[in-house]
Design an enzyme around this catalytic site. Structure first.
Site, PDB file in Angstrom:
ATOM      1  N   ASP A  52       0.831  -1.201   0.000  1.00 52.73           N
ATOM      2  CA  ASP A  52       0.000   0.000   0.000  1.00 52.73           C
ATOM      3  C   ASP A  52       0.868   1.255   0.000  1.00 52.73           C
ATOM      4  O   ASP A  52       2.053   1.212   0.349  1.00 52.73           O
ATOM      5  CB  ASP A  52      -0.884   0.033   1.253  1.00 52.73           C
ATOM      6  CG  ASP A  52      -1.869  -1.120   1.315  1.00 52.73           C
ATOM      7  OD1 ASP A  52      -2.242  -1.640   0.253  1.00 52.73           O
ATOM      8  OD2 ASP A  52      -2.266  -1.490   2.442  1.00 52.73           O
ATOM      9  N   TYR A 110       5.323 -10.009   7.109  1.00 52.47           N
ATOM     10  CA  TYR A 110       5.194  -8.574   7.324  1.00 52.47           C
ATOM     11  C   TYR A 110       5.511  -8.260   8.778  1.00 52.47           C
ATOM     12  O   TYR A 110       5.269  -9.071   9.675  1.00 52.47           O
ATOM     13  CB  TYR A 110       3.770  -8.095   7.014  1.00 52.47           C
ATOM     14  CG  TYR A 110       3.490  -7.931   5.543  1.00 52.47           C
ATOM     15  CD1 TYR A 110       3.702  -6.710   4.904  1.00 52.47           C
ATOM     16  CD2 TYR A 110       3.007  -8.992   4.788  1.00 52.47           C
ATOM     17  CE1 TYR A 110       3.441  -6.554   3.552  1.00 52.47           C
ATOM     18  CE2 TYR A 110       2.749  -8.849   3.427  1.00 52.47           C
ATOM     19  CZ  TYR A 110       2.968  -7.622   2.822  1.00 52.47           C
ATOM     20  OH  TYR A 110       2.722  -7.477   1.479  1.00 52.47           O
TER      21      TYR A 110
END
Length: 259
Positions: A52, A110
């Site tokens: 993102d 992540y």
């Protein structure tokens, strides 16, 4: 033709994510522009996945086909000389022509970072979400455990998700607390790193998981409720989407030997 696999580190603060967007301010756009200047080839690279806007990465893989005969050992320095300082290519290797950095990825990790100290760290402000109010970290750890396994993660996916299936597998998830920047005699809680490793991730998935866990830490929902949120398969059941700046793609793993 050669198929080159590279890894790139980037501070995503001022970019619109990894994948090409119409406004042309993405990591992919800058990498392709640098390759064009270096080799004269107007090509498209394949990233291991999307990130993102505002999200960072350590060693995100990407690959591309090139007719260039530039030696492998020269690629990183040559590209970095043509890239902004917050985008750095760190590795280059030649792989089989059928290697695909997105389809071949088996595990992705992540990391989400929360500063639980009273005052933000000005040197890490772009990489941390600052939360000065006390968090119940053990409760957050209990809530995190509920996402491990294979589940339908619709509750933790953006409403804009276009994926036909929201079933994903989370292999590992844990928190590490760094107390090195805590001040003695204060309520500083340290820097809280959450690592989540899975087969793949949906749009905003990690950020929604983290937003939900922050609500657990604030006492707004119970840790056990994370299991109920998963089962609901309803985005409205989960917490907010945590801010992008705390999230970084940490690693991507492949089955191929040495990758």
């Amino acid at each position: 033709m050669r198929n080159l696999l590279m890894k790139v580190n980037y501070d995503g603060t001022r970019y619109d994510g990894f994948q090409t967007q119409p406004q042309g301010n993405t990591i992919q756009d800058h990498l392709e522009h640098a390759i064009l200047h270096l080799t004269g080839e107007a090509l498209k690279i394949t990233g291991s996945g999307r990130t993102d806007a505002g999200v960072h990465a350590y060693g995100q893989p990407f690959n591309f086909l090139t007719a260039s005969k530039i030696p492998l050992e020269r690629w990183c320095l040559a590209l970095n000389a043509r890239l902004p300082q917050d985008i750095v290519v760190t590795e280059a290797r030649e792989v089989s022509l059928d290697f695909h950095s997105r389809r071949g990825a088996k595990r992705k990790t992540y990391r989400y970072t929360i500063s639980g100290n009273r005052f933000p760290d000005p040197f890490q402000r772009r990489w941390q979400y600052h939360h000065p109010v006390k968090l119940d970290i053990p409760a957050m750890q209990q809530g995190l455990a509920h996402i491990i396994g294979t589940h339908d993660f619709t509750s933790f996916a953006s409403r804009k998700s276009t994926k036909t299936s929201h079933v994903r597998t989370i292999f590992e998830a844990h928190m590490e607390i760094d107390h090195s920047m805590c001040r003695n005699g204060t309520a500083d809680q340290g820097v809280i790193h959450t690592y989540i490793t899975g087969s793949g991730f949906l749009q905003h998935m990690v950020r929604i998981i983290m937003g939900t866990l922050i609500h657990v830490g604030e006492g707004k929902i119970r840790a056990e409720a994370v299991a109920d949120i998963l089962a609901a398969c309803d985005r409205a059941a989960a917490g907010p989407t945590a801010v992008a700046q705390g999230l970084a793609l940490w690693s991507v793993e492949y089955d191929e030997a040495g990758l």
